[in-house]
Design a protein around this motif. Structure first.
Motif, PDB file in Angstrom:
ATOM      1  N   VAL A 156      -9.072  10.627 -27.298  1.00 27.04           N
ATOM      2  CA  VAL A 156      -9.405  10.063 -25.988  1.00 27.04           C
ATOM      3  C   VAL A 156      -8.685  10.903 -24.938  1.00 27.04           C
ATOM      4  CG1 VAL A 156      -9.181   8.031 -24.493  1.00 27.04           C
ATOM      5  CG2 VAL A 156      -9.767   7.741 -26.897  1.00 27.04           C
ATOM      6  N   CYS A 157      -9.339  11.085 -23.790  1.00 29.22           N
ATOM      7  CA  CYS A 157      -8.773  11.905 -22.708  1.00 29.22           C
ATOM      8  C   CYS A 157      -7.338  11.468 -22.405  1.00 29.22           C
ATOM      9  CB  CYS A 157      -9.638  11.758 -21.468  1.00 29.22           C
ATOM     10  SG  CYS A 157      -9.241  12.932 -20.171  1.00 29.22           S
ATOM     11  N   HIS A 158      -6.478  12.451 -22.164  1.00 28.46           N
ATOM     12  CA  HIS A 158      -5.064  12.148 -21.956  1.00 28.46           C
ATOM     13  C   HIS A 158      -4.734  11.675 -20.545  1.00 28.46           C
ATOM     14  CE1 HIS A 158      -3.961  13.556 -25.909  1.00 28.46           C
ATOM     15  NE2 HIS A 158      -4.732  14.612 -25.725  1.00 28.46           N
ATOM     16  N   CYS A 159      -5.766  11.470 -19.697  1.00 24.59           N
ATOM     17  CA  CYS A 159      -5.460  11.042 -18.325  1.00 24.59           C
ATOM     18  C   CYS A 159      -4.833   9.647 -18.303  1.00 24.59           C
ATOM     19  CB  CYS A 159      -6.700  11.104 -17.436  1.00 24.59           C
ATOM     20  SG  CYS A 159      -8.109  10.161 -18.013  1.00 24.59           S
ATOM     21  N   CYS A 160      -5.070   8.853 -19.378  1.00 23.72           N
ATOM     22  CA  CYS A 160      -4.491   7.507 -19.426  1.00 23.72           C
ATOM     23  C   CYS A 160      -3.025   7.547 -19.857  1.00 23.72           C
ATOM     24  CB  CYS A 160      -5.302   6.614 -20.356  1.00 23.72           C
ATOM     25  SG  CYS A 160      -5.439   7.273 -22.019  1.00 23.72           S
ATOM     26  N   TRP A 168     -14.790  20.092 -16.918  1.00 32.09           N
ATOM     27  CA  TRP A 168     -15.323  18.730 -16.950  1.00 32.09           C
ATOM     28  C   TRP A 168     -14.320  17.856 -17.704  1.00 32.09           C
ATOM     29  CZ3 TRP A 168     -19.357  16.505 -14.592  1.00 32.09           C
ATOM     30  CH2 TRP A 168     -19.776  15.257 -15.043  1.00 32.09           C
ATOM     31  N   SER A 169     -14.063  16.646 -17.210  1.00 35.70           N
ATOM     32  CA  SER A 169     -13.084  15.777 -17.862  1.00 35.70           C
ATOM     33  C   SER A 169     -13.637  15.198 -19.156  1.00 35.70           C
ATOM     34  CB  SER A 169     -12.677  14.634 -16.935  1.00 35.70           C
ATOM     35  OG  SER A 169     -11.921  15.141 -15.876  1.00 35.70           O
ATOM     36  N   GLN A 170     -12.762  15.116 -20.126  1.00 35.51           N
ATOM     37  CA  GLN A 170     -13.146  14.634 -21.450  1.00 35.51           C
ATOM     38  C   GLN A 170     -13.506  13.144 -21.430  1.00 35.51           C
ATOM     39  OE1 GLN A 170      -9.968  15.249 -24.260  1.00 35.51           O
ATOM     40  NE2 GLN A 170     -11.207  14.345 -25.886  1.00 35.51           N
ATOM     41  N   CYS A 171     -12.937  12.397 -20.470  1.00 38.87           N
ATOM     42  CA  CYS A 171     -13.179  10.947 -20.450  1.00 38.87           C
ATOM     43  C   CYS A 171     -14.486  10.590 -19.748  1.00 38.87           C
ATOM     44  CB  CYS A 171     -12.018  10.219 -19.783  1.00 38.87           C
ATOM     45  SG  CYS A 171     -11.731  10.717 -18.080  1.00 38.87           S
ATOM     46  N   VAL A 172     -15.201  11.590 -19.272  1.00 42.87           N
ATOM     47  CA  VAL A 172     -16.434  11.296 -18.547  1.00 42.87           C
ATOM     48  C   VAL A 172     -17.628  11.697 -19.394  1.00 42.87           C
ATOM     49  CG1 VAL A 172     -17.751  11.729 -16.445  1.00 42.87           C
ATOM     50  CG2 VAL A 172     -15.261  11.681 -16.368  1.00 42.87           C
ATOM     51  N   PRO A 201      -3.092  14.278 -16.486  1.00 39.76           N
ATOM     52  CA  PRO A 201      -4.298  14.055 -15.682  1.00 39.76           C
ATOM     53  C   PRO A 201      -5.406  15.082 -15.932  1.00 39.76           C
ATOM     54  CG  PRO A 201      -2.366  14.448 -14.283  1.00 39.76           C
ATOM     55  CD  PRO A 201      -1.915  14.590 -15.683  1.00 39.76           C
ATOM     56  N   CYS A 202      -6.650  14.586 -15.874  1.00 33.87           N
ATOM     57  CA  CYS A 202      -7.830  15.448 -15.997  1.00 33.87           C
ATOM     58  C   CYS A 202      -8.493  15.585 -14.632  1.00 33.87           C
ATOM     59  CB  CYS A 202      -8.812  14.841 -16.996  1.00 33.87           C
ATOM     60  SG  CYS A 202      -9.451  13.242 -16.476  1.00 33.87           S
ATOM     61  N   TYR A 203      -7.763  15.269 -13.558  1.00 36.36           N
ATOM     62  CA  TYR A 203      -8.336  15.202 -12.209  1.00 36.36           C
ATOM     63  C   TYR A 203      -7.306  15.705 -11.201  1.00 36.36           C
ATOM     64  CZ  TYR A 203      -5.216  11.259 -12.367  1.00 36.36           C
ATOM     65  OH  TYR A 203      -4.079  10.502 -12.534  1.00 36.36           O
ATOM     66  N   PRO A 254     -16.286  12.412  -8.027  1.00 32.08           N
ATOM     67  CA  PRO A 254     -15.025  11.681  -7.825  1.00 32.08           C
ATOM     68  C   PRO A 254     -14.505  11.153  -9.165  1.00 32.08           C
ATOM     69  CG  PRO A 254     -16.722  10.929  -6.301  1.00 32.08           C
ATOM     70  CD  PRO A 254     -17.407  11.770  -7.335  1.00 32.08           C
ATOM     71  N   TYR A 255     -13.198  10.926  -9.223  1.00 31.25           N
ATOM     72  CA  TYR A 255     -12.577  10.456 -10.465  1.00 31.25           C
ATOM     73  C   TYR A 255     -12.574   8.934 -10.526  1.00 31.25           C
ATOM     74  CZ  TYR A 255      -9.137   9.566 -14.097  1.00 31.25           C
ATOM     75  OH  TYR A 255      -8.506   9.106 -15.219  1.00 31.25           O
ATOM     76  N   ARG A 256     -13.006   8.418 -11.674  1.00 31.61           N
ATOM     77  CA  ARG A 256     -13.005   6.980 -11.926  1.00 31.61           C
ATOM     78  C   ARG A 256     -11.834   6.689 -12.855  1.00 31.61           C
ATOM     79  NH1 ARG A 256     -15.096   4.554 -16.278  1.00 31.61           N
ATOM     80  NH2 ARG A 256     -15.646   2.357 -16.192  1.00 31.61           N
ATOM     81  N   ALA A 257     -10.849   5.916 -12.352  1.00 30.55           N
ATOM     82  CA  ALA A 257      -9.631   5.646 -13.127  1.00 30.55           C
ATOM     83  C   ALA A 257      -9.873   4.445 -14.036  1.00 30.55           C
ATOM     84  CB  ALA A 257      -8.455   5.402 -12.189  1.00 30.55           C
ATOM     85  N   TRP A 258     -10.468   4.727 -15.198  1.00 32.68           N
ATOM     86  CA  TRP A 258     -10.912   3.679 -16.141  1.00 32.68           C
ATOM     87  C   TRP A 258      -9.744   2.942 -16.788  1.00 32.68           C
ATOM     88  CZ3 TRP A 258      -9.191   4.614 -21.084  1.00 32.68           C
ATOM     89  CH2 TRP A 258      -8.747   5.922 -21.337  1.00 32.68           C
ATOM     90  N   TRP A 259      -8.546   3.509 -16.693  1.00 33.12           N
ATOM     91  CA  TRP A 259      -7.370   2.902 -17.333  1.00 33.12           C
ATOM     92  C   TRP A 259      -6.536   2.102 -16.335  1.00 33.12           C
ATOM     93  CZ3 TRP A 259      -3.227   5.194 -14.875  1.00 33.12           C
ATOM     94  CH2 TRP A 259      -3.509   6.403 -14.224  1.00 33.12           C
TER      95      TRP A 259
HETATM   96 ZN   LIG Z   1      -9.683  11.840 -18.210  1.00 29.69          ZN
END
Ligand SMILES: [Zn+2]
Length: 326
Positions: free
Chosen positions: A145-149, A120-124, A153-155, A188-193
């Motif tokens: 904070v999740c490193h996907c930004c 599970w992604s940390q940013c969700v 990537p967490c996705y 689905p992945y939501r690209a919040w950044w």
């Molecule tokens: Zn993330």
């Protein structure tokens, strides 16, 4: 008829009525879980004789799980199969079943591989939708904070496509060759950044619809992961060279629409489903979201998945002919 019979014989042995009527026993077994049938079997010799018919155990097994059609048991009775399935069900149906990712239709960049859909992604969070402002605030509080930004990537992300009707697939290996499936949810992945889209929403790279295939798909296994591959067809058999194994499709779900949201879309089942082969291939049709990063190429569609949850129970000891593997 019952009252007449009662007049003829005030104490009719009730079992004599249905003794020898296999179809009737099958009807009864179809309403009993295997454990209850096993207990019933121990109560008298009539029932023990009736339960020696494997059709009763098949009916009882189908009472607790959907077998997806005839079960190709390998040197095993339905009685034994029912015992193994029952043991698995006793442990509950909430175990995460995905073991690893083994194939994918495409990858945008190497770190955005399909193995990212397993945790599970940390940013969700279920309680809030992360925004860049919230992330900055969290960081100011010293919270991770999740490193996907920042490029880790967490996705999983598909390659870019100019076609909103292009398809993708992911091949996941399950924890056992035989599993009881409770649910499958695609998030689905939501690209919040990333910049908001034309509807002022953060982009959610959801496919338009999805369906899942359960079986054994050696033809879709890639090494290394992410090698470009054509979409395999379940009806297509490769030439089958030496040592090559054929794909075996055991069960295919119906196709469901995927919401354009980070909320998961579930494949719902009427009854827990016995799935054979140890693979699930998640097919994702179409793409709903265009890239919003202006400095990259515009008008590009992607499918990105944050998490795929496959929940149920692993069944140990049950051997089937289509379970695949060695
Ligand atoms: Zn993330």
């Amino acid at each position: 008829a019952t009252s007449e019979m009662a007049e003829d014989n005030p104490n009719p042995p009730p079992l004599s009525i249905i003794q020898g009527e296999v179809w009737l026993w099958e009807c009864i077994a179809a309403h009993l879980p295997p454990k209850t049938l096993a207990r019933l079997e121990g109560t008298c010799r009539h029932l023990r004789a009736a339960a020696s018919d494997d059709a009763l155990w098949k009916a009882s097994l189908e009472h607790v799980v959907d077998t997806g059609g005839a079960l190709p048991l390998h040197n095993m009775t339905h009685r034994a199969a029912a015992r193994h399935v029952h043991a698995a069900l006793e442990g509950g149906l909430q175990c995460p079943l995905v073991y690893c990712a083994e194939g994918v239709s495409s990858i945008d960049r190497q770190p955005e591989g399909p193995e990212n859909v397993i945790p599970w992604s940390q940013c969700v969070s279920e309680t809030f939708d992360l925004t860049p402002e919230m992330a900055m605030q969290m960081q100011s509080w010293g919270r991770e904070v999740c490193h996907c930004c920042t490029g880790r990537p967490c996705y999983w992300s598909s390659a870019a496509s100019a076609d909103g009707d292009s398809d993708e697939w992911l091949l996941l290996r399950l924890r056992a060759r035989v599993c009881v499936l409770q649910s499958l949810v695609l998030h689905p992945y939501r690209a919040w950044w990333q910049p908001r889209d034309e509807q002022s929403k953060y982009p959610v790279y959801a496919p338009k619809s999805m369906e899942c295939e359960f079986g054994y798909f050696p033809g879709s296994v890639q090494n290394p992961l992410g090698r470009r591959a054509a979409t395999p067809s379940p009806n297509e058999h490769s030439e089958g060279g030496e040592g090559e194994k054929e794909d075996l499709l055991h069960f295919k779900t119906s196709r469901v629409s995927v919401a354009h949201s980070a909320q998961g879309t579930s494949i719902t089942l009427d009854k827990p489903l016995l799935v054979l082969g140890g693979h699930v291939r998640v097919r994702m049709y179409g793409k709903q979201q265009r890239q919003t990063l202006v400095y990259q190429m515009a008008n590009e569609f992607y499918t990105c998945v944050q998490h795929i949850a496959v929940t149920g129970a692993a069944v140990r000891g049950l051997v089937c002919d289509t379970a695949g593997g060695e």
